[in-house]
Design an enzyme around this catalytic site. Structure first.
Site, PDB file in Angstrom:
ATOM      1  N   ASP A  80       0.843  -1.204   0.000  1.00  0.00           N
ATOM      2  CA  ASP A  80       0.000   0.000   0.000  1.00  0.00           C
ATOM      3  C   ASP A  80       0.877   1.253   0.000  1.00  0.00           C
ATOM      4  O   ASP A  80       0.376   2.376  -0.076  1.00  0.00           O
ATOM      5  CB  ASP A  80      -1.026  -0.006   1.150  1.00  0.00           C
ATOM      6  CG  ASP A  80      -0.401  -0.048   2.527  1.00  0.00           C
ATOM      7  OD1 ASP A  80       0.839  -0.188   2.629  1.00  0.00           O
ATOM      8  OD2 ASP A  80      -1.148   0.073   3.528  1.00  0.00           O
ATOM      9  N   SER A  81       2.211   1.055   0.007  1.00  0.00           N
ATOM     10  CA  SER A  81       3.133   2.169  -0.236  1.00  0.00           C
ATOM     11  C   SER A  81       2.868   2.781  -1.611  1.00  0.00           C
ATOM     12  O   SER A  81       3.325   3.889  -1.895  1.00  0.00           O
ATOM     13  CB  SER A  81       4.590   1.687  -0.139  1.00  0.00           C
ATOM     14  OG  SER A  81       4.779   0.523  -0.922  1.00  0.00           O
ATOM     15  N   ASP A  98      -0.948  -6.079  -0.053  1.00  0.00           N
ATOM     16  CA  ASP A  98      -1.292  -5.408   1.199  1.00  0.00           C
ATOM     17  C   ASP A  98      -2.789  -5.186   1.299  1.00  0.00           C
ATOM     18  O   ASP A  98      -3.433  -4.792   0.318  1.00  0.00           O
ATOM     19  CB  ASP A  98      -0.624  -4.022   1.219  1.00  0.00           C
ATOM     20  CG  ASP A  98       0.550  -3.979   2.161  1.00  0.00           C
ATOM     21  OD1 ASP A  98       0.618  -4.810   3.096  1.00  0.00           O
ATOM     22  OD2 ASP A  98       1.414  -3.105   1.961  1.00  0.00           O
ATOM     23  N   LYS A 142      -1.224  -9.251   3.184  1.00  0.00           N
ATOM     24  CA  LYS A 142      -0.452  -8.764   4.342  1.00  0.00           C
ATOM     25  C   LYS A 142      -1.316  -7.797   5.141  1.00  0.00           C
ATOM     26  O   LYS A 142      -1.976  -6.934   4.561  1.00  0.00           O
ATOM     27  CB  LYS A 142       0.842  -8.083   3.898  1.00  0.00           C
ATOM     28  CG  LYS A 142       1.648  -7.495   5.080  1.00  0.00           C
ATOM     29  CD  LYS A 142       3.070  -7.168   4.710  1.00  0.00           C
ATOM     30  CE  LYS A 142       3.251  -5.862   3.980  1.00  0.00           C
ATOM     31  NZ  LYS A 142       2.736  -4.655   4.678  1.00  0.00           N
ATOM     32  N   GLU A 161       9.321  -4.133  10.771  1.00  0.00           N
ATOM     33  CA  GLU A 161       9.721  -2.827  10.222  1.00  0.00           C
ATOM     34  C   GLU A 161      10.156  -1.879  11.335  1.00  0.00           C
ATOM     35  O   GLU A 161       9.471  -1.753  12.374  1.00  0.00           O
ATOM     36  CB  GLU A 161       8.560  -2.191   9.438  1.00  0.00           C
ATOM     37  CG  GLU A 161       8.929  -0.807   8.896  1.00  0.00           C
ATOM     38  CD  GLU A 161       8.004  -0.263   7.821  1.00  0.00           C
ATOM     39  OE1 GLU A 161       7.086  -0.971   7.385  1.00  0.00           O
ATOM     40  OE2 GLU A 161       8.231   0.898   7.419  1.00  0.00           O
TER      41      GLU A 161
HETATM   42  O1  KIV Z   1       3.538  -1.046   1.677  1.00  0.00           O
HETATM   43  C1  KIV Z   1       4.689  -1.511   1.628  1.00  0.00           C
HETATM   44  O2  KIV Z   1       5.415  -1.350   0.644  1.00  0.00           O
HETATM   45  C2  KIV Z   1       5.151  -2.267   2.781  1.00  0.00           C
HETATM   46  C3  KIV Z   1       6.603  -2.614   2.859  1.00  0.00           C
HETATM   47  C4  KIV Z   1       7.437  -1.414   2.947  1.00  0.00           C
HETATM   48  C5  KIV Z   1       6.884  -3.594   3.940  1.00  0.00           C
HETATM   49  O3  KIV Z   1       4.381  -2.569   3.638  1.00  0.00           O
END
Ligand code: KIV
Length: 266
Positions: free
Chosen positions: A46-47, A85, A115, A183
């Site tokens: 979700d980044s 995510d 995730k 993290e």
């Molecule tokens: O959203 C994401 O990219 C993440 C990673 C940085 C672990 O959760």
């Protein structure tokens, strides 16, 4: 040729002491490139909300957006395991909604696992989702969806907080997660958790003792000029290359040097 990576293989990698490599991808071309580079897991993170959509946090990202990105990644037919995510408020409100939304991510998004962020507080969700055969990756420590509670993106688990993070790791494993992202926690705590757990730990800003590592693709390629956390290693500096290619195109069109006969039809 590399064969499709499955969850049992990810678990075996920990048992064999083989490090697990994870990178994010959010679309078809990057999924092809990342997979071609040989990663074991592609995380549709979700980044995407920050590095692609330009939000300040991951909080505005929606289910429909995550499904769209997961589908685009799956169209690249990656050998890597595809984990997507679950966005903020898609799984926190209750088991039924969590199961339904995680099911959508598998069914509509094509993801092979999901995730979720959170430790003991979200263990009931991990248990329910895992029990309907949707593999879950946990995510503890600095959890970006908790940015407001944490008061920013701050290292978690220092001093007396360490015990809580260890408890979170054990709760996530006990609830049935197949792996857990650690993290923004001290390297020594990540090492202790990695020794204690039978499931793989995937570190980001958590030192070198984790079973695997994850980074955001835009960060390692130098595409995200907004910020660069201490834990990122930049493997390429693509932003100036892209700007210079664009500037050359603009100059060619302005000067009448593009298109030429070579790029034209007779
Ligand atoms: O959203 C994401 O990219 C993440 C990673 C940085 C672990 O959760």
């Amino acid at each position: 040729m590399k064969k499709k990576i499955t969850i049992p293989e990810i678990l075996k990698m920990k048992q064999n002491g083989e490090r697990i490599t994870v990178l994010t991808a959010y679309d078809f071309p990057f999924a092809r490139l990342v997979d071609g580079g040989g990663v074991d897991v592609i995380l549709v993170g979700d980044s995407v909300g920050v590095v692609v959509a330009g939000h300040d946090t991951t909080l505005p990202v929606t289910m429909d957006e995550m499904i769209y990105h997961s589908r685009a990644v799956k169209r690249a037919d990656p050998k890597a395991l595809v984990v997507a995510d679950m966005p903020f408020m898609s799984y926190q409100t209750g088991i039924e909604e969590a199961c339904r939304n995680c099911g959508r991510m598998i069914k509509e998004g094509g993801a092979e696992a999901v995730k979720v962020e959170g430790g003991s507080n979200i263990a009931h969700v991990i248990r329910a989702v895992s029990s309907i055969d949707i593999p879950v990756m946990g995510h503890i420590g600095l959890t970006p969806q908790s940015v407001h509670r944490m008061g920013g993106y701050k290292v978690q688990g220092r001093n007396e907080q360490a015990e809580r993070i260890m408890d979170d790791a054990l709760a996530v494993q006990h609830a049935g997660a197949f792996a857990v992202v650690l993290e923004g926690i001290p390297a020594s705590l990540a090492a202790d958790i990695t020794k204690e757990l039978t499931i793989p730990t995937i570190g980001i800003g958590a030192g070198s003792s984790c079973d695997g590592q994850v980074l955001v693709i835009h960060d390692i390629l130098g595409l995200c000029e907004k910020y660069s956390p201490k834990f990122v290693k930049r493997y390429a500096d693509l932003a100036p290359l892209i700007s210079s290619a664009v500037a050359s195109y603009v100059a060619d069109v302005k000067n009448g040097e593009f298109p030429t006969a070579e790029h034209s039809f007779s």
